[in-house]
Enzyme design. Structure first.
Site, PDB file in Angstrom:
ATOM      1  N   LYS A 182      30.608 -12.205  29.345  1.00 25.97           N
ATOM      2  CA  LYS A 182      29.294 -11.318  29.022  1.00 25.97           C
ATOM      3  C   LYS A 182      28.791 -11.115  30.479  1.00 25.97           C
ATOM      4  O   LYS A 182      28.053 -12.253  31.045  1.00 25.97           O
ATOM      5  CB  LYS A 182      28.504 -12.155  28.215  1.00 25.97           C
ATOM      6  CG  LYS A 182      27.172 -11.204  27.499  1.00 25.97           C
ATOM      7  CD  LYS A 182      26.114 -12.125  27.281  1.00 25.97           C
ATOM      8  CE  LYS A 182      25.155 -12.535  28.246  1.00 25.97           C
ATOM      9  NZ  LYS A 182      24.526 -11.504  28.873  1.00 25.97           N
ATOM     10  N   GLU A 256      26.787 -23.513  36.907  1.00 21.85           N
ATOM     11  CA  GLU A 256      26.361 -23.262  38.446  1.00 21.85           C
ATOM     12  C   GLU A 256      24.719 -22.971  38.340  1.00 21.85           C
ATOM     13  O   GLU A 256      24.781 -21.807  38.176  1.00 21.85           O
ATOM     14  CB  GLU A 256      27.285 -22.588  39.094  1.00 21.85           C
ATOM     15  CG  GLU A 256      27.405 -22.826  40.633  1.00 21.85           C
ATOM     16  CD  GLU A 256      26.522 -21.531  41.319  1.00 21.85           C
ATOM     17  OE1 GLU A 256      25.292 -22.211  41.573  1.00 21.85           O
ATOM     18  OE2 GLU A 256      27.019 -20.555  41.555  1.00 21.85           O
ATOM     19  N   CYS A 290      21.967 -18.271  45.437  1.00 20.92           N
ATOM     20  CA  CYS A 290      21.985 -19.577  44.789  1.00 20.92           C
ATOM     21  C   CYS A 290      21.716 -20.621  46.008  1.00 20.92           C
ATOM     22  O   CYS A 290      20.998 -21.812  45.776  1.00 20.92           O
ATOM     23  CB  CYS A 290      22.797 -20.021  43.752  1.00 20.92           C
ATOM     24  SG  CYS A 290      24.522 -19.927  44.096  1.00 20.92           S
ATOM     25  N   GLU A 389      12.419 -22.858  43.340  1.00 19.08           N
ATOM     26  CA  GLU A 389      13.540 -21.724  43.872  1.00 19.08           C
ATOM     27  C   GLU A 389      12.890 -20.394  43.712  1.00 19.08           C
ATOM     28  O   GLU A 389      12.188 -19.980  42.612  1.00 19.08           O
ATOM     29  CB  GLU A 389      14.940 -21.815  42.972  1.00 19.08           C
ATOM     30  CG  GLU A 389      15.682 -20.597  43.525  1.00 19.08           C
ATOM     31  CD  GLU A 389      17.037 -20.627  42.839  1.00 19.08           C
ATOM     32  OE1 GLU A 389      18.439 -20.567  43.116  1.00 19.08           O
ATOM     33  OE2 GLU A 389      16.995 -20.882  41.490  1.00 19.08           O
TER      34      GLU A 389
END
Length: 484
Positions: A182, A256, A290, A389
């Site tokens: 997906k 992750e 990331c 973040e």
């Protein structure tokens, strides 16, 4: 997108094109022009059922279940060749979808998926299916088998959609699993090029299936009763929800997730080389990566010098059309994400942070989801901008007193995904790296090594991708005891 089909009307299921069971579509919006450039069908739960059923059936058919590792490797190499033929189209598709600078896209989204397929083809040929161990405490032998885990639900993000999909697909197929992918709704078009390569390579029907959808479809896929493993890359918030579901189901999962990595600039670092390196280590893909080192820790006695140099470097990065080879900073992937990044900049300013460059949208750009590279000084590690973040071109420069203080600041984070150390003494850098609570680290650079594990600790995730460890994540171990 003159050479790339931008309006898609079907899903790739069971080796062919499957008409959607519903009529809803997902628009694909250019982050450069803010206009719709394509669309894909939105899956219903019936479409997900069809994809999972196809993967489950393919897993049990002899043309996939019974072939040797060498035969699976041959499939992966043909798949790699077919993707290589389409690498430029795929890179341009991703740049059109999410604003990734085309030079980066050619490697990360064009070449890297090809390299990963070939790496795992080689690895599966050299990894024994079985090994025999002398058993203890009773005399005898135990046969230890590596078997495919089954049907894998792979959920990919929008920032590096092609290569992060392949982080999952390549080892899963090498292990003998089947996959339902997906993609992110923002970056679904490039996955059709992946499907076309699978057809051209003659990948057996049902081994790879692709459905599009939002978070509701992702949730349904994660909890599907016939999925055996979930592999997800995305936000920590979404990862927590997926982890809850997989924990309840006792279902293996690789997560992750986010990061807030530190760059430790030691007192012996070369200023020019360090700041030049930080352009990539901290701002790759407009900061939408990331593992970026976005907390830059510098010695207190050189703070002003580094703040000025990092600000100048950031201000000097070319901003504009990501299809322009000279551009380093493209638009952010969506209007929603741009607004989130701008809101975090505003909050940091309200909390007392000093902006030394950037802080808004470029004056010379009248459209597109752009945010200027922005640098904050005058804050400490307790500030929101230093703890949460951002996932955009926003850096925070923090001061430290001594090396022990720098290590403590680096470890004072909910996250632990990446990080870097900058020094003229690589051995000293490795010693510092050993003391940082993180899953990956770089000395004077940061690189994802296909042959080494990648993943995070703390809120940055569970499990590892890449390397032999990435293959093992898609295998079950079975022990067969023989008395003797």
């Amino acid at each position: 997108m003159t050479t790339i089909e931008s309006v898609r009307t079907s899903f790739f299921i069971n080796g062919g094109w499957h008409a959607p069971s519903g009529s809803s579509t997902l628009p694909v919006i250019s982050p450069l022009t803010e206009e719709q450039i394509g669309s894909v069908p939105a899956a219903t739960t019936s479409d997900v059922d069809a994809a999972v059923d196809a993967a489950r059936t393919a897993r049990r058919l002899p043309e996939w279940r019974d072939i040797s590792p060498a035969e699976r490797a041959a499939h992966l190499r043909r798949f790699a060749d077919a993707l290589e033929d389409r690498a430029e189209d795929r890179a341009r598709a991703v740049t059109s979808e999410n604003g990734m600078p085309i030079g980066l896209a050619r490697f990360a989204e064009g070449a890297a998926p090809v390299q990963l397929l070939r790496y795992y083809a080689d690895l599966i040929e050299s990894t024994p299916v079985e090994e025999r161990r002398t058993s203890q405490p009773l005399p005898g032998t135990t046969v230890v088998r590596r078997e495919p885990i089954g049907v894998v639900a792979a959920i990919a993000p929008w920032n590096f959609p092609a290569v992060l999909s392949m982080f999952k697909i390549a080892p899963a197929l090498a292990a003998g699993c089947t996959v339902v992918l997906k993609p992110s709704p923002e970056t679904s078009l490039d996955s059709y090029i992946l499907a076309e390569a699978a057809v051209a390579a003659g990948l057996p029907d049902g081994v790879l299936n692709i459905v599009n959808g939002g978070s509701d479809i992702g949730q349904y896929l994660v909890a599907h009763p016939h999925v055996d493993k979930v592999a997800f890359t995305g936000s920590t918030a979404a990862g927590r929800e997926i982890g809850k579901v997989c924990g309840e189901l006792i279902r293996p999962v690789t997560l992750e997730l986010g990061g807030k990595s530190a760059a430790l600039v030691l007192d012996d670092a070369d200023l020019e080389q360090t700041v030049t390196g930080l352009a990539t280590a901290s701002l790759l893909n407009t900061g939408q990566t990331c593992y970026m080192s976005t907390r830059i820790l510098v010695p207190a006695n050189r703070y002003d010098t580094y703040l000025e140099a990092i600000s100048a470097m950031s201000a000097g990065l070319p901003i504009g059309d990501p299809m322009d080879e000279s551009v380093a900073i493209g638009p952010l992937a969506s209007a929603r994400h741009r607004d989130r990044v701008l809101s975090m900049i505003a909050r940091a300013r309200d909390e007392g942070g000093t902006i030394t460059t950037g802080g808004g949208t470029p004056a010379a750009v009248d459209r597109g989801f752009f945010v200027e590279p922005t640098v904050f000084g005058g804050v400490d590690n307790s500030a929101t901008i230093a703890r949460e973040e951002v996932f955009g071109p926003v850096l925070t420069v923090l001061r430290y007193d001594d090396l022990d203080d720098a290590i403590a600041l680096a470890n004072d984070s909910a996250y632990g995904l990446g990080g870097t150390v900058w020094t003229s003494d690589p051995d000293r850098g490795v010693d510092v790296a050993r003391q940082i609570e993180t899953g990956s680290f770089g000395v004077n650079y940061f690189n994802l090594d296909w042959n080494s594990p990648f993943g995070g600790v703390k809120a940055s995730g569970i499990g590892r991708e890449l390397g032999p460890e990435g293959l093992a994540a898609y295998q079950n171990l079975k022990s067969i005891f023989l008395p003797g």
